[in-house]
Design a protein around this motif. Structure first.
Motif: not given
Lengths: 262, 262
Positions: B137-138, A242, A244, B134, A247, B168, B140-141
């Motif tokens: 974020r994860t 992605g 960002v 969180t 983590l 994210a 999206e990562f």
């Protein structure tokens, strides 16, 4: 049975428990605060040394009400408190009415002699108490040998850390170490040092370690120092797809840990 | 260039930004608050629609100071504020002096048509804003397609959630859905429903899904409802080796996600 109920927030026992919310109080008393049925249940199950307990009948409900008699019957002093007094010692927004002062017990790093394929987790200057507690919880869940806080980390026994461990703080051996010490310990015990890095490492599913391993997780803001990344035997990097950049430190650590612990 | 600097915490623009800290304000204005250089940098990179910006020169430093001119030069109104006024709108303990009112943009679930091997993440009644952020974020990562908040979840646009996404929130399509809707959507789009469960499922490394998948993550306190676990096509369970009963919901979700996203 007649109970003396402490009502004053200035009572010495209330002040004792409250002092454990701060590093100074924890150092002075060699104890930390654990609250609520879940944490205290784990402490009792682990036969963790308890210095004192506090119970507030007015606040008890559910699992805390079931647990309270075990606190009153233990070999430690158990103070009964009013809602006002208990509220003054509690670090919780909605206190459950049960608290213990648990012995702040760490193990010396030198006492850890990991066996084949055992995983130890080292966190490097982690600053967020919730993140530290989450890593303790995750490491214990996956059966790690121990956890080492390296350098200037937040305290294992901060109330927010303890809460985030969900009780794992009472099961997983915890040690403190200076940066140099931990690498020397790894060499001495033939421990493979695996650094979790933001780039340049192998995907964790390709890493297979037969010897005991130490997984190093860096700080939220800066990761691991570059000389530590370089000194490690292996580097693992979670493949990003992605946009960002990174983590959450506890999440990245937990994912690496779940692969290495297989 | 002469700047009018807003100083009163009761100024209408200060009140507008502050109102976005609460669900009611976000609903009324269709906007949410994002603060700090990292979040706003991601919003600008994503060309996210911005309704207004606020800058406090006295608080600027580092990355926020570099970013501030881009806020002043945008097509949106940019209000300059004193430390007192900015402090009144900020949800941060140490405000960086840059804030935006970002459009609260969700996508309709029906607009999501996942392709082969794309992973969508569904969270079920997650209540902790940090956990929700969180997971965003994860997800999206690891390049997930989208994320769906199912049932009575905390708000994607709560300031704590937004902060935990680390930006994210501006990259990952976000949707809301009722419990029934999401299972109907999965059937309609030939999406494999994978439930993360505390017990009884397969280890995630053994799960390989060729079709688009929806990973369902349950609430912190109760996990997924049993009928949802039963209705899923697959169940995955992280193998526990330690004594603590469970992982943090965001961590458990993140680990399952990292395996399924491979």
């Amino acid at each position: 049975m007649s109970l003396e109920v402490i009502d004053s927030p200035r009572n010495q026992h209330v002040r004792f428990f409250r002092s454990l919310q701060r590093p100074k109080g924890r150092r002075e008393h060699g104890a930390f605060l654990a609250e609520g049925a879940r944490l205290i249940g784990e402490a009792l199950q682990a036969h963790w040394p308890i210095k004192a307990a506090a119970v507030c009948e007015e606040l008890l409900g559910g699992a805390a009400a079931e647990l309270a008699p075990r606190l009153s019957q233990g070999p430690w002093p158990c103070w009964h408190m009013s809602e006002r007094a208990f509220g003054a010692l509690s670090a919780e927004e909605t206190p459950q009415g049960v608290a213990i002062a648990a012995e702040a017990r760490l193990v010396p790093l030198s006492s850890l002699s990991p066996q084949t394929s055992e995983l130890t987790v080292g966190v490097w200057e982690l600053r967020d108490p919730g993140n530290l507690g989450t890593v303790v919880r995750t490491a214990e869940f996956f059966g790690c040998r121990a956890m080492v806080a390296i350098g200037d980390c937040v305290d294992f026994f901060d109330p927010k850390t303890v809460r985030a461990t969900a009780g794992a703080v009472f099961h997983l051996p915890l040690a403190l170490a200076a940066p140099d010490e931990v690498l020397a310990w790894a060499r001495e015990h033939d421990v493979v040092v695996v650094a979790a890095t933001a780039s340049g490492g192998e995907p964790p599913e390709q890493v297979s370690v037969q010897r005991p391993a130490l997984l190093l997780i860096g700080s939220e803001a800066h990761g691991l120092p570059s000389e530590v990344e370089a000194a490690a035997d292996l580097r693992v990097t979670l493949p990003r797809r992605g946009k960002v950049e990174s983590l959450n430190a506890a999440v990245a650590g937990a994912i690496c840990l779940s692969y290495l612990a297989r």
